[in-house]
Design a protein around this motif. Structure first.
Motif, mmCIF file in Angstrom:
data_model
loop_
_atom_site.group_PDB
_atom_site.id
_atom_site.type_symbol
_atom_site.label_atom_id
_atom_site.label_comp_id
_atom_site.label_asym_id
_atom_site.label_seq_id
_atom_site.Cartn_x
_atom_site.Cartn_y
_atom_site.Cartn_z
ATOM 1 N N UNK A 30 -16.561 29.286 36.746
ATOM 2 C CA UNK A 30 -16.978 28.236 35.808
ATOM 3 C C UNK A 30 -16.028 28.270 34.612
ATOM 4 N N UNK A 31 -15.311 27.174 34.395
ATOM 5 C CA UNK A 31 -14.330 27.123 33.299
ATOM 6 C C UNK A 31 -14.914 26.412 32.090
ATOM 7 N N UNK B 65 -21.250 39.410 36.163
ATOM 8 C CA UNK B 65 -20.655 38.210 35.576
ATOM 9 C C UNK B 65 -19.479 38.656 34.713
ATOM 10 N N UNK B 66 -18.295 38.155 35.051
ATOM 11 C CA UNK B 66 -17.059 38.536 34.371
ATOM 12 C C UNK B 66 -16.626 37.378 33.476
ATOM 13 N N UNK B 67 -16.452 37.641 32.187
ATOM 14 C CA UNK B 67 -16.003 36.614 31.256
ATOM 15 C C UNK B 67 -14.528 36.839 30.955
ATOM 16 N N UNK C 263 -1.684 36.006 38.466
ATOM 17 C CA UNK C 263 -2.990 36.290 37.877
ATOM 18 C C UNK C 263 -4.042 35.295 38.376
ATOM 19 N N UNK C 264 -3.648 34.037 38.562
ATOM 20 C CA UNK C 264 -4.594 33.048 39.114
ATOM 21 C C UNK C 264 -5.033 33.457 40.518
ATOM 22 N N UNK C 265 -4.082 33.899 41.341
ATOM 23 C CA UNK C 265 -4.420 34.369 42.691
ATOM 24 C C UNK C 265 -5.344 35.577 42.630
ATOM 25 N N UNK C 266 -5.087 36.445 41.655
ATOM 26 C CA UNK C 266 -5.900 37.650 41.482
ATOM 27 C C UNK C 266 -7.338 37.288 41.078
ATOM 28 N N UNK C 267 -7.472 36.321 40.176
ATOM 29 C CA UNK C 267 -8.806 35.885 39.749
ATOM 30 C C UNK C 267 -9.586 35.327 40.935
ATOM 31 N N UNK C 268 -8.900 34.528 41.745
ATOM 32 C CA UNK C 268 -9.565 33.973 42.932
ATOM 33 C C UNK C 268 -10.034 35.098 43.864
ATOM 34 N N UNK C 269 -9.204 36.125 44.004
ATOM 35 C CA UNK C 269 -9.521 37.248 44.895
ATOM 36 C C UNK C 269 -10.750 38.013 44.397
ATOM 37 N N UNK C 270 -10.768 38.358 43.112
ATOM 38 C CA UNK C 270 -11.895 39.158 42.601
ATOM 39 C C UNK C 270 -13.165 38.318 42.507
ATOM 40 N N UNK C 271 -13.016 36.976 42.445
ATOM 41 C CA UNK C 271 -14.187 36.097 42.372
ATOM 42 C C UNK C 271 -14.949 36.036 43.690
ATOM 43 N N UNK C 272 -14.338 36.545 44.762
ATOM 44 C CA UNK C 272 -15.003 36.504 46.065
ATOM 45 C C UNK C 272 -16.301 37.307 46.061
ATOM 46 N N UNK C 273 -16.396 38.307 45.156
ATOM 47 C CA UNK C 273 -17.566 39.194 45.158
ATOM 48 C C UNK C 273 -18.419 39.070 43.887
ATOM 49 N N UNK D 82 -11.282 26.453 39.402
ATOM 50 C CA UNK D 82 -12.659 26.192 38.972
ATOM 51 C C UNK D 82 -13.502 25.470 39.998
ATOM 52 N N UNK D 83 -14.738 25.936 40.128
ATOM 53 C CA UNK D 83 -15.749 25.213 40.903
ATOM 54 C C UNK D 83 -16.453 24.195 40.008
ATOM 55 N N UNK D 84 -16.606 24.566 38.736
ATOM 56 C CA UNK D 84 -17.331 23.716 37.792
ATOM 57 C C UNK D 84 -16.695 23.879 36.416
ATOM 58 N N UNK D 85 -16.684 22.803 35.643
ATOM 59 C CA UNK D 85 -16.045 22.822 34.325
ATOM 60 C C UNK D 85 -17.006 22.267 33.287
#
Length: 251
Positions: free
Chosen positions: A36-37, A171-173, A189-199, A216-219
């Motif tokens: 969520x951005x 929940x990671x801010x 870093x964007x690829x990394x954020x997507x990776x850690x967001x899987x869990x 982002x899924x939602x903004x």
């Protein structure tokens, strides 16, 4: 959407400074398992919202609910123990510790043994396997023995993700995770954020709209402390009010 789908919700969240409303009547609903951005022009109130969520500021009015529990009056340490952990904007690593040692400090905090710096090296080594696994998750195993101060900027930000992951956040801010980066580091870093967001669930303040579009899924768009628009990127990016708000800033 079921109430159980919502990991964090704010109701009428307001913060006034000497009569000026930096955040006014903000109703956020962050869905579990999403990215969520929070975006908006400079001075829109994004960082103030993050400070309210992590209780570095107390709201003037309104409430904050995490997993259905009202956490509005809880202290920052209580919020972190619940699994709401904030990273970024200001470098959060110890420069003269190695990458491995930085992550190990995060693991010690999670165990509640961060004050045991007098303990023998041997007793800390039991955390090494966990620390190495986290470094592997963020593609930093080759930097394990490198001092943080000697790491390239983008890799240092990846290390901050690893130290945040050590606290096992639900929940990671992420506060402007790609700020000050070149294209190569931004993509990594964007690829990394997507990776850690899987869990886990991620909420992020981000100025780079290409990163927002990619992840982002939602903004939620803020302007002058209020919610201007919200929805997926395809909807928000076409909203005339959003385009007007960004004229001369991001457009």
């Amino acid at each position: 959407m079921n109430a159980s789908d919502i990991i964090l919700e704010t109701r009428g969240l307001t913060k006034e400074f000497k009569g000026f409303a930096a955040v006014q009547d903000v109703n956020l609903r962050i869905k579990r398992g999403t990215i969520h951005a929070l975006i908006g022009p400079n001075g829109a109130g994004k960082t103030t919202v993050f400070n309210l969520l992590t209780k570095f500021l107390q709201p003037t009015k309104g409430s904050i609910h995490f997993n259905g529990i009202d956490i509005t009056r809880e202290e920052p340490a209580q919020i972190a123990r619940r699994g709401v952990v904030r990273s970024f904007q200001i470098s959060a690593t110890f420069g003269h510790l190695t990458a491995l040692e930085n992550v190990r400090v995060g693991l010690q905090r999670k165990l509640g043994t961060s004050f045991h710096f007098w303990r023998s090296e041997r007793s800390l080594n039991q955390l090494n396997d966990q620390a190495m696994a986290l470094l592997e998750e963020v593609d930093l195993t080759s930097f394990a023995r490198t001092l943080a101060v000697e790491m390239p900027y983008g890799r240092k930000r990846a290390l901050e993700i690893a130290t945040t992951l050590a606290l096992d956040p639900e929940l990671m801010l992420l506060d402007e995770p790609t700020q000050g980066m070149g294209h190569e580091d931004v993509d990594r870093v964007a690829d990394l954020i997507r990776k850690v967001a899987a869990k886990r669930t991620i909420a992020m303040v981000e100025h780079n709209l290409s990163v927002v579009e990619k992840l982002s899924d939602h903004i939620t768009v803020l302007q002058r402390g209020q919610v201007l628009a919200e929805g997926p990127y395809t909807v928000v990016s076409q909203d005339p009010r959003v385009l007007e708000a960004y004229v001369g800033v991001e457009a």
